[in-house]
Design a protein around this motif. Structure first.
Motif, short mmCIF file in Angstrom:
data_model
loop_
_atom_site.label_atom_id
_atom_site.label_comp_id
_atom_site.label_asym_id
_atom_site.label_seq_id
_atom_site.Cartn_x
_atom_site.Cartn_y
_atom_site.Cartn_z
N TYR A 103 74.02 38.01 -63.49
CA TYR A 103 74.90 37.06 -62.80
C TYR A 103 74.13 36.19 -61.82
CZ TYR A 103 78.83 35.16 -60.20
OH TYR A 103 79.71 34.31 -59.61
N ILE A 104 73.16 36.78 -61.14
CA ILE A 104 72.33 35.98 -60.25
C ILE A 104 71.57 34.91 -61.02
CG2 ILE A 104 70.32 36.06 -58.71
CD1 ILE A 104 71.28 38.83 -57.82
N GLY A 105 71.02 35.29 -62.17
CA GLY A 105 70.34 34.30 -63.01
C GLY A 105 71.29 33.24 -63.53
N LEU A 106 72.51 33.66 -63.90
CA LEU A 106 73.51 32.69 -64.38
C LEU A 106 73.86 31.69 -63.29
CD1 LEU A 106 75.64 31.72 -66.44
CD2 LEU A 106 77.18 33.46 -65.49
N LEU A 107 74.08 32.17 -62.07
CA LEU A 107 74.38 31.26 -60.96
C LEU A 107 73.24 30.29 -60.70
CD1 LEU A 107 76.25 33.25 -58.14
CD2 LEU A 107 77.11 31.44 -59.62
N GLY A 108 72.02 30.81 -60.78
CA GLY A 108 70.86 29.92 -60.58
C GLY A 108 70.80 28.82 -61.62
N SER A 109 71.07 29.18 -62.87
CA SER A 109 71.05 28.17 -63.94
C SER A 109 72.17 27.16 -63.75
CB SER A 109 71.18 28.87 -65.29
OG SER A 109 71.27 27.92 -66.34
N LEU A 110 73.38 27.63 -63.40
CA LEU A 110 74.50 26.71 -63.18
C LEU A 110 74.23 25.79 -62.00
CD1 LEU A 110 77.52 29.15 -63.71
CD2 LEU A 110 76.72 27.36 -65.26
N TYR A 111 73.59 26.33 -60.97
CA TYR A 111 73.29 25.50 -59.80
C TYR A 111 72.24 24.44 -60.14
CZ TYR A 111 71.57 24.08 -55.24
OH TYR A 111 71.17 23.34 -54.16
N ASP A 112 71.23 24.81 -60.92
CA ASP A 112 70.23 23.82 -61.33
C ASP A 112 70.88 22.69 -62.13
OD1 ASP A 112 68.20 25.20 -60.12
OD2 ASP A 112 67.60 26.29 -61.93
N ASN A 113 71.79 23.04 -63.02
CA ASN A 113 72.48 22.00 -63.79
C ASN A 113 73.36 21.14 -62.89
OD1 ASN A 113 71.35 22.94 -66.19
ND2 ASN A 113 73.04 24.34 -66.58
N ALA A 114 73.97 21.75 -61.88
CA ALA A 114 74.85 21.00 -60.99
C ALA A 114 74.06 20.04 -60.11
CB ALA A 114 75.67 21.96 -60.13
N THR A 115 72.88 20.45 -59.65
CA THR A 115 72.09 19.57 -58.79
C THR A 115 71.61 18.34 -59.55
OG1 THR A 115 70.14 20.93 -59.29
CG2 THR A 115 71.31 21.38 -57.24
N LYS A 116 71.48 18.45 -60.87
CA LYS A 116 71.10 17.27 -61.65
C LYS A 116 72.22 16.24 -61.70
CE LYS A 116 68.01 20.00 -64.60
NZ LYS A 116 67.77 20.50 -65.97
N ARG A 117 73.44 16.65 -61.35
CA ARG A 117 74.59 15.75 -61.35
C ARG A 117 75.25 15.72 -59.98
NH1 ARG A 117 78.73 17.41 -64.26
NH2 ARG A 117 78.12 19.58 -64.44
N LYS A 118 74.44 15.90 -58.93
CA LYS A 118 75.02 16.04 -57.59
C LYS A 118 75.73 14.78 -57.12
CE LYS A 118 70.67 15.00 -55.15
NZ LYS A 118 69.86 14.77 -56.36
N ASN A 119 75.20 13.61 -57.46
CA ASN A 119 75.87 12.37 -57.05
C ASN A 119 77.24 12.23 -57.71
OD1 ASN A 119 73.66 11.54 -55.45
ND2 ASN A 119 72.62 10.74 -57.25
N GLN A 120 77.28 12.54 -58.99
CA GLN A 120 78.53 12.47 -59.74
C GLN A 120 79.54 13.48 -59.20
OE1 GLN A 120 77.91 13.18 -63.93
NE2 GLN A 120 79.84 14.27 -64.09
N LEU A 121 79.12 14.71 -58.95
CA LEU A 121 80.03 15.74 -58.45
C LEU A 121 80.52 15.41 -57.05
CD1 LEU A 121 78.11 18.93 -59.64
CD2 LEU A 121 80.14 17.91 -60.67
N TYR A 122 79.62 14.88 -56.23
CA TYR A 122 80.02 14.56 -54.86
C TYR A 122 81.01 13.41 -54.84
CZ TYR A 122 79.71 13.26 -49.95
OH TYR A 122 80.02 12.96 -48.66
N ALA A 123 80.78 12.39 -55.66
CA ALA A 123 81.73 11.27 -55.72
C ALA A 123 83.09 11.75 -56.24
CB ALA A 123 81.17 10.17 -56.62
N HIS A 124 83.09 12.67 -57.20
CA HIS A 124 84.35 13.20 -57.70
C HIS A 124 85.08 13.97 -56.60
CE1 HIS A 124 87.09 15.89 -59.91
NE2 HIS A 124 87.11 14.95 -60.83
N TYR A 125 84.35 14.72 -55.79
CA TYR A 125 84.98 15.44 -54.68
C TYR A 125 85.60 14.46 -53.69
CZ TYR A 125 85.20 17.50 -50.05
OH TYR A 125 85.62 17.86 -48.81
N LEU A 126 84.85 13.42 -53.32
CA LEU A 126 85.40 12.43 -52.38
C LEU A 126 86.65 11.77 -52.96
CD1 LEU A 126 82.18 10.64 -51.06
CD2 LEU A 126 83.60 12.28 -49.85
N ALA A 127 86.62 11.46 -54.25
CA ALA A 127 87.77 10.81 -54.88
C ALA A 127 88.99 11.73 -54.85
CB ALA A 127 87.42 10.42 -56.31
#
Length: 687
Positions: A608-632
C-alpha cells in the motif's frame, strides 16, 4: 484583418461543412430555459437522441478545430514571412557593416539576429509540418511549397477572419452543451480538441507586430517586453482585455515596459522579499506566453452562465484537460475574482470558530461554565454556517430543477451533486450546526445547566475541533504554493486503487480480529469497551507494527528482583511468568502472530505504501490540472451562494447578474488577449 468571405470555408472544409454550418446555427437558438437545464442533467446522456446530438457536436468541434488550424497556419506563415524579411535585412547589414553601419559591433548584432531568425524559421516550419498544415493546402503540386503559401498570405488571412467570426458567435449555452455531451467519451479527445481550438498561442514577434499595428506605433523608442512581474493575486494568469479599441491604455500597461515600476521603494523591496520567501527566486518575473481567443462571449458571462459553465467543466472530472487550456483557466480566474469575498468570509468564520472552540474546550476541561457572550458568538457563527451550507445545496439543486419534470429533474440534480467530496463537506457543516444549536440551547437557563451535556460528552467538542481544523486546512489549499503541492496528495489517497485497497485491508483486519477473538483470553471477554480494546491490539499489530506478545495473550508482566545488602544495588527483570502461559492457545497465538505480521504488516502495508507513492507520482505530473479543478469546484459552491443572495436581494425578480436568458452580445471581429506563465497552465514541469 481582412474582410470575411464565404468562399474561404470551401478552401479548408470538405462537403460536410454545410451540415456543420446548419448544426451550428441550430445550436445557437436551442437549449434555453428548461431545455438548457435538462441538457446539463446527468440522466439521458447515453440515449439515442443524445448520441445523435453528440454526433452533430463532434462535427461542429471538428469544424472549430479545422478553422483554428487555418488561423494558426496564418500566424505561422506570417512568422516565416517576417523571418525572411529580417534575414534579408541582416544579410544587407553584414555585406556593408564595416563601411557603413558601425563596423564589427553592427556585424556581430546582425549575425546574432540572423541566427535567431534561422532558428525561429526552423522551429516554425517544424510546427507547420506537425500541425496538419498540408491537409489544408489544395492538392496542386505547384502549391505544395511554403514560399508559395507565404505569397498567397491573403487567403490564409481570410481563414483567420473566419475563425474569429465563427467563435465570436459561440454562446455560453452552446459551450455548456458541447462540454456536457462530449465529456462522457473515453479519453475526451473530441472535447480536448474543441477546447484547444478556442484560443491561439502567439510567438513574441507576432505579439509585437499585432500590438504595433493595433496602436499604430511609430516611435522606435517605445519598448515592448515579454517579461511579466509575479502577481500572486492574478496567479500568473491575466486577461489583458478585448482588442476592440476601448482598452488601449490597459494594453499599453500590460505589454510595454510600463508594467515595471520606475525606481525602488520600501513597498517594492518588501514585495520582492515576500515573492522570494513564498514563491521562490524563479517567481519574481517570468516570460509570459500570449494567446488570443475569439470566444468573447465566454469572457463576458452573467453569474448564471458562469455558474453553469463552471459546473460543466468541473463535471468533466479531475482527469480532464479542461483546465489545462486557456479558456478553462480564464473561466476559473473570473470565478475566483467574483467569489473572493465569500472565500475570505469562509476563512474568517473558520478561524473564529477554531478560536472559540479552544476557549470552550478549556472550559470543559476545567469543569467551568463559559461566558454567555461566547455561546452567543458561537451560535451566531453556527447559524451563518447553516445558512451558507443550505444556500449552496439548495441553489445548486435549483439550477437543474425543471418544473415540467419535477421528480426526475430533482433526482438528476441530486445525482449531479452527490459526490464523496460534497457529501463529506455537507455532513461536516451539518455536524457543526448541530453542535452550535446545542450551545444555543444552553442559553435558556441563566445558570447554563445545559452546558453539562458537553461536560458529560467532551467527545462532541473534540470531534468538532477536528472537523473545523480540517476545513480550515482545506481553506489554505487556495494559496497556490500550498494547494498545488497538497492537492495531489489528497487526490492520490482518494483514487479508486487506494480506496479499494483500503477496503481490502479492512477485510483483512476484520478477519484477523475475529480469528484472534476466538481465543478464550479473559481480558478480551466483555462489553463494547473490551471489544474495542481487542480490536486495537490487532490494529496496532497489523497497521502500526506495534505489538507485545504477552499482551496478545492477556498476560501482565511481572517485576522480579533482589537487593544486594553489601552495596545497595538492585538487580531485577520485567517479564511474564511462564507459568501464566495457557496450554490451550499459547502456541496458537504465537503462530497467528507470525502469520499476521508477515502477511499484513510486512507485505500488505508495504504494498500500500508503494501504491500510494506511485499514485502520488502520477498526481504530481498533473498538479496544475488537479489544482485548477479543486479551485473550480470551490468557486462553484460560492457562486451558488452568490446566485441565491442575488435572487433574495431582487426578491425573485430577474436581474442582470443571474438571469439565464440575458441577451448575448452578437458576433463580430473581436479578440481577447491573455498573458500567462505557461508552466502553471500546463503540466510536466516539476519544481
Amino acid at each position: 484583418m481582412g474582410a470575411r468571405t464565404t468562399k474561404s470555408h470551401t478552401m479548408f472544409l470538405d462537403s460536410s461543412s454545410d451540415v456543420d454550418e446548419e448544426a451550428s446555427q441550430d445550436s445557437a437558438r436551442c437549449f434555453v430555459g428548461a431545455e438548457y437545464q435538462r441538457i446539463l442533467q446527468p440522466l439521458g446522456l447515453t440515449t439515442q437522441k443524445a448520441e445523435r446530438r453528440r454526433d452533430e457536436l463532434r462535427q461542429l468541434a471538428m469544424r472549430y478545430e479545422v478553422e483554428c488550424l487555418g488561423a494558426s497556419s496564418y500566424e505561422r506563415l506570417q512568422v516565416l514571412r517576417d523571418c525572411i524579411q529580417k534575414k534579408q535585412e541582416h544579410r544587407q547589414i553584414l555585406s556593408t557593416a564595416i563601411t557603413a553601419h558601425g563596423g564589427p559591433t553592427a556585424r556581430l548584432d546582425a549575425q546574432a539576429g540572423l541566427l535567431e531568425a534561422e532558428r525561429l524559421m526552423k522551429q516554425t516550419k517544424q510546427e507547420l509540418e506537425q500541425s496538419g498544415f498540408w491537409c489544408l493546402v489544395p492538392a496542386d503540386p505547384e502549391e505544395v511549397l511554403v514560399e508559395r503559401q507565404i505569397r498567397d498570405i491573403q487567403r490564409w488571412e481570410r481563414a483567420f477572419d473566419d475563425w474569429v467570426h465563427t467563435l465570436n458567435g459561440l454562446t455560453p449555452k452552446l459551450f455548456v452543451e458541447i462540454v456536457t455531451l462530449l465529456r462522457i467519451e473515453y479519453n475526451q479527445e473530441n472535447l480536448n480538441r474543441f477546447l484547444r481550438s478556442l484560443s491561439l498561442e502567439l510567438t513574441w514577434n507576432r505579439v509585437e507586430a499585432r500590438i504595433q499595428e493595433m496602436f499604430s506605433w511609430k516611435d522606435p523608442k517605445r519598448h515592448l517586453s515579454p517579461w511579466e512581474l509575479f502577481k500572486p493575486q492574478e496567479r500568473n494568469f491575466c486577461v489583458i482585455g478585448c482588442e476592440n479599441g476601448r482598452e488601449l491604455d490597459r494594453f499599453d500597461e500590460s505589454i510595454s515596459q510600463k508594467k515595471f515600476p520606475e525606481g525602488g521603494n520600501c513597498y517594492q523591496v518588501l514585495r520582492e522579499f515576500a515573492s522570494k520567501t513564498f514563491g521562490g527566486q524563479h517567481a519574481l518575473i517570468f516570460e509570459a506566453t500570449y494567446s488570443i481567443s475569439p470566444a468573447v462571449q465566454l469572457f463576458e458571462l452573467s453569474d448564471m452562465d458562469l455558474t453553469l459553465t463552471l459546473k460543466a467543466l468541473v463535471d468533466a472530472g479531475q482527469g480532464s484537460q479542461c483546465f489545462n487550456t486557456v479558456l478553462g483557466k480564464a473561466i476559473v480566474r473570473e470565478s475566483l475574482r467574483r467569489t473572493i469575498g465569500f472565500r475570505l468570509l469562509d476563512g474568517f468564520v473558520d478561524v473564529l470558530i477554531v478560536i472559540l472552540l479552544a476557549h470552550l474546550g478549556y472550559k470543559v476541561q476545567i469543569q467551568q461554565k463559559p461566558e454567555t457572550r461566547t455561546l452567543w458568538s458561537f451560535g451566531a457563527l453556527g447559524i451563518w454556517v447553516c445558512i451558507a451550507c443550505l444556500g449552496r445545496v439548495l441553489s445548486g439543486l435549483r439550477l437543474f430543477w425543471d418544473s415540467v419534470h419535477p421528480c426526475s429533474s430533482f433526482l438528476a440534480a441530486i445525482a449531479k451533486h452527490l459526490t464523496l467530496w460534497n457529501s463529506l463537506i455537507t455532513l461536516s457543516e451539518l455536524f457543526s450546526v448541530y453542535v452550535g444549536m446545542q450551545f444555543l440551547s444552553c442559553l435558556n437557563d441563566p445558570d447554563l445547566v445545559g452546558f453539562d451535556f458537553f461536560q458529560a460528552h467532551p467527545v462532541m467538542i473534540s470531534a468538532l475541533v477536528l472537523i473545523r481544523w480540517t476545513l480550515l486546512a482545506i481553506d489554505f489549499f487556495q494559496f497556490e504554493e500550498i494547494g498545488r503541492r497538497v492537492v495531489p496528495i489528497v487526490h492520490a489517497v482518494s483514487r479508486p486503487a487506494s480506496v479499494y485497497f483500503l477496503f481490502f485491508l479492512a477485510l483483512m483486519l476484520a478477519g484477523s480480529f475475529q480469528a484472534y477473538r476466538v481465543f478464550p483470553i479473559e481480558e478480551n471477554i466483555g462489553g463494547a469497551n473490551k471489544v474495542l480494546d481487542t480490536f486495537l491490539k490487532i490494529f496496532r499489530l497489523e497497521v502500526l507494527g506495534d505489538f507485545d506478545l504477552n499482551e496478545l495473550e492477556g498476560i501482565n508482566d511481572k517485576l522480579t528482583g533482589r537487593v544486594e545488602t553489601s552495596n545497595g544495588t538492585i538487580h531485577g527483570d520485567v517479564d511474564a511468568d511462564p507459568s501464566d502461559w495457557s496450554d490451550k492457545y499459547h502456541r496458537g497465538v504465537r503462530f497467528e502472530f507470525m502469520a499476521l505480521s508477515l502477511g499484513v504488516t510486512v507485505v500488505v502495508m508495504n504494498v500500500y505504501i508503494g501504491l500510494l507513492g506511485s499514485l502520488y507520482d502520477n498526481a504530481t505530473k498533473r498538479k496544475n490540472q488537479l489544482y485548477a479543478h479543486y479551485l473550480a469546484s470551490c468557486c462553484y459552491r460560492h457562486l451558488c451562494l452568490r446566485l441565491l443572495l442575488w435572487q433574495l436581494c431582487c426578491w425573485g425578480a430577474p436581474c442582470a447578474a443571474c438571469h439565464e436568458d440575458a441577451e448575448d452580445e452578437g458576433a463580430g471581429e473581436r479578440l481577447y488577449w491573455l498573458a500567462y506563465e505557461k508552466d502553471t497552465l500546463l503540466d510536466g514541469n516539476d519544481d
